[in-house]
Design a protein around this motif. Structure first.
Motif, short mmCIF file in Angstrom:
data_model
loop_
_atom_site.label_atom_id
_atom_site.label_comp_id
_atom_site.label_asym_id
_atom_site.label_seq_id
_atom_site.Cartn_x
_atom_site.Cartn_y
_atom_site.Cartn_z
N GLY A 88 4.67 -4.94 -8.65
CA GLY A 88 3.44 -5.73 -8.45
C GLY A 88 3.65 -6.89 -7.50
O GLY A 88 4.71 -7.04 -6.90
N THR A 90 2.05 -7.49 -4.53
CA THR A 90 2.09 -7.07 -3.13
C THR A 90 1.29 -8.07 -2.29
O THR A 90 0.47 -8.81 -2.82
CB THR A 90 1.49 -5.66 -2.97
N LYS A 110 -5.31 -5.57 0.84
CA LYS A 110 -4.42 -5.64 -0.32
C LYS A 110 -3.40 -4.54 -0.09
O LYS A 110 -3.69 -3.35 -0.20
CB LYS A 110 -5.21 -5.43 -1.62
N ASP A 112 -0.74 -2.42 -0.83
CA ASP A 112 0.13 -1.68 -1.75
C ASP A 112 0.96 -0.61 -1.03
O ASP A 112 1.67 0.14 -1.69
CB ASP A 112 -0.68 -1.05 -2.89
N SER A 115 4.40 -1.48 -2.07
CA SER A 115 4.66 -1.60 -3.50
C SER A 115 6.10 -1.20 -3.83
O SER A 115 6.64 -0.24 -3.29
CB SER A 115 3.68 -0.70 -4.26
N SER A 120 3.45 2.87 -3.21
CA SER A 120 2.03 3.14 -3.44
C SER A 120 1.59 2.40 -4.70
O SER A 120 2.41 1.97 -5.51
CB SER A 120 1.73 4.63 -3.59
N PHE A 121 0.27 2.28 -4.85
CA PHE A 121 -0.26 1.54 -5.99
C PHE A 121 0.05 2.22 -7.32
O PHE A 121 -0.07 1.62 -8.39
CB PHE A 121 -1.77 1.31 -5.79
N ARG A 124 2.03 0.58 -10.15
CA ARG A 124 1.42 -0.31 -11.15
C ARG A 124 1.16 0.44 -12.46
O ARG A 124 1.51 -0.04 -13.55
CB ARG A 124 0.07 -0.83 -10.64
N MET A 228 -4.29 -5.00 -9.78
CA MET A 228 -4.68 -5.14 -8.38
C MET A 228 -5.82 -6.17 -8.28
O MET A 228 -5.83 -7.02 -7.39
CB MET A 228 -5.11 -3.79 -7.84
N CYS A 385 -8.51 -2.17 -0.39
CA CYS A 385 -7.33 -1.77 -1.16
C CYS A 385 -6.64 -0.63 -0.41
O CYS A 385 -7.18 0.48 -0.34
CB CYS A 385 -7.71 -1.34 -2.56
N THR A 387 -3.60 1.76 -0.35
CA THR A 387 -2.86 2.13 -1.56
C THR A 387 -1.56 2.91 -1.38
O THR A 387 -0.85 3.11 -2.36
CB THR A 387 -3.80 2.94 -2.49
#
Ligand SMILES: *Cc1c(COP(=O)(O)O)cnc(C)c1O
Ligand SMILES: [Zn+2]
Length: 426
Positions: A88, A90, A110, A112, A115, A120-121, A124, A228, A385, A387
């Protein structure tokens, strides 16, 4: 700071537990368990947070370590997480050139794509799910994946020393397969689409008792996406943007963004109104975007045909919820063709210095389409976002090397190129 811990401190440390669940449809309560569907009505189960729990203020959160666990009061575990404690946080990158292109006041990425640990997101959601698995004493985790989830499960299981069973469509991009196989999970390529893979995984979870992060651990897993939204709010100095756009696969991220923003509003950490939430899909697999356009409440499943493999889910589990969130917040959904997706990857790279996979190209192209159709407004402050990382989907970009001239190591060859490019003087 003392380096030793007294024995009674150790004894007092609460064991890791998972929160109990409640059915979103019929309200039936259930004990904490690796079960994502209501016994009574088959509705989705969600974790229950104690409304009387102590919540941190802005300064307390800001003083915590830079990981998604700084928001632990809104994550579905009790006690200290033991795995993946550093995922987390990012970057949120302002993108003035992209804002100008969109005709809006301000834009941020944002990001990610960077990440930790798997770019990639999905890091999370796996970070939360792997701790839920630990709370249930599970030694094996797994997933049905379009690629990024496979990377995140394989990487985080390797580090935690857990067994992993990872199921993917047989013909995924090489980058996604390599970035899974390298962690040596049990990697299985299934002949069929993601929806076939998902069905198989649900059966395997029942049969073997594995913690399939997006099947029987889904109630816990999904909550990780809220981080996020929390990070966006904190990184904007405890403000909310007026609009957010995210790619949609199963539709979970979009619904959890709304939930996350809503929880921070409810806790008084931010003021104002919910951002309008926008969703992006590829024209070759757009069951949620088409549901938003039609305005009814039933997903019409599709057979995916797009280069945006990571978001190609033909029968999205959270599709109806995602469409509802989009409508209720005053947002909209857009779908874009594969050529526009590739163009979106280039635009994001050239405007912002961020290299995204096809889902990122989809998000940028959808934002441009929404701006053209007047759904984004001149005073909008938009967060995009982004991702997943672009090195995972190189196939989409063709032969980029062929565009670069090859020369001998002689200055006059550089001079000829500089003249042709009009770049002789700095
Ligand atoms: C999984 C994924 C998403 C969104 O997934 P949801 O199922 O809608 O939560 C978005 N982008 C990328 C790159 C993904 O891998
Ligand atoms: Zn129910």
């Amino acid at each position: 700071m003392t380096m030793s811990v007294s024995p009674d401190r150790v004894a007092a440390a609460p064991a890791l537990g998972a929160l109990p669940l409640v059915c979103r449809h019929c309200g039936r309560n259930a004990d904490a368990a690796p079960v994502a569907i209501c016994d009574d009505c088959l509705g989705p189960l969600e974790p229950v947070y104690d409304p009387a729990r102590a919540l941190p203020d802005r300064a307390t959160i800001a003083g915590r370590a830079p990981s998604l666990w700084r928001y632990r009061e809104w994550l579905p575990l009790a006690g200290e997480p033991i795995h993946s404690r550093d995922t987390g946080c990012t970057p949120l990158v302002e993108a003035p050139r992209l804002a100008r292109r969109l005709g809006i006041a301000r834009a941020w990425i944002k990001n990610d794509t960077v990440s930790h640990p798997s770019l990639s997101f999905k890091d999370r959601v796996v970070s939360v799910a792997i701790n839920a698995a630990a709370a249930f004493g599970m030694r094996t985790i797994g997933c049905a994946s379009t690629g990024n989830l496979a990377n995140a499960v394989a990487a985080q299981a390797a580090r935690a020393g857990l067994d992993a069973w990872v199921f993917i469509p047989h013909d995924l991009e090489l980058g996604k397969v390599a970035a899974t196989a390298i962690f040596a999970p049990h990697l299985v390529r299934v002949r069929g689409t993601y929806d076939d893979v998902n069905r198989l995984c649900a059966q395997a979870a029942d049969r073997f008792g594995w913690g399939i992060v997006n099947v029987n651990l889904r109630s816990y897993y999904g909550e990780g996406s809220k981080t996020m939204a929390f990070e966006i709010a904190e990184q904007l100095d405890w403000r909310l943007p007026s609009a957010v756009i995210a790619p949609m696969a199963g539709g979970s991220l979009v619904t959890k963004l709304r939930k996350g923003f809503g929880e921070f509003l409810g806790a008084g950490l931010v003021e104002g109104t919910l951002p309008r939430i926008f969703g992006a899909q590829a024209t070759g697999c757009a069951p949620i975007a088409r549901l938003v356009e039609r305005g009814d409440d039933e997903i019409v499943p599709e057979q995916p045909r797009t280069i945006a493999r990571s978001i190609a889910i033909g029968n999205p589990a959270d599709g109806r919820s995602a469409a509802r969130v989009i409508r209720e917040t005053g947002g909209w959904a857009s779908h874009v063709g594969d050529d526009a997706i590739v163009a979106g990857i280039h635009t994001l790279a050239e405007d912002c210095g961020v290299f995204a996979e096809t889902a990122g190209g989809t998000t940028v192209a959808a934002a441009l389409a929404l701006a053209r159709s007047g759904r984004l407004l001149p005073d909008d402050e938009l967060v995009l976002c982004i991702t997943g990382h672009g090195l995972k989907t190189l196939e989409a970009l063709g032969d980029l090397a062929a565009r670069a001239p090859v020369i001998d190591a002689r200055l006059r060859e550089v001079a000829a190129l500089a003249t042709a490019a009009g770049s002789e003087s700095a």
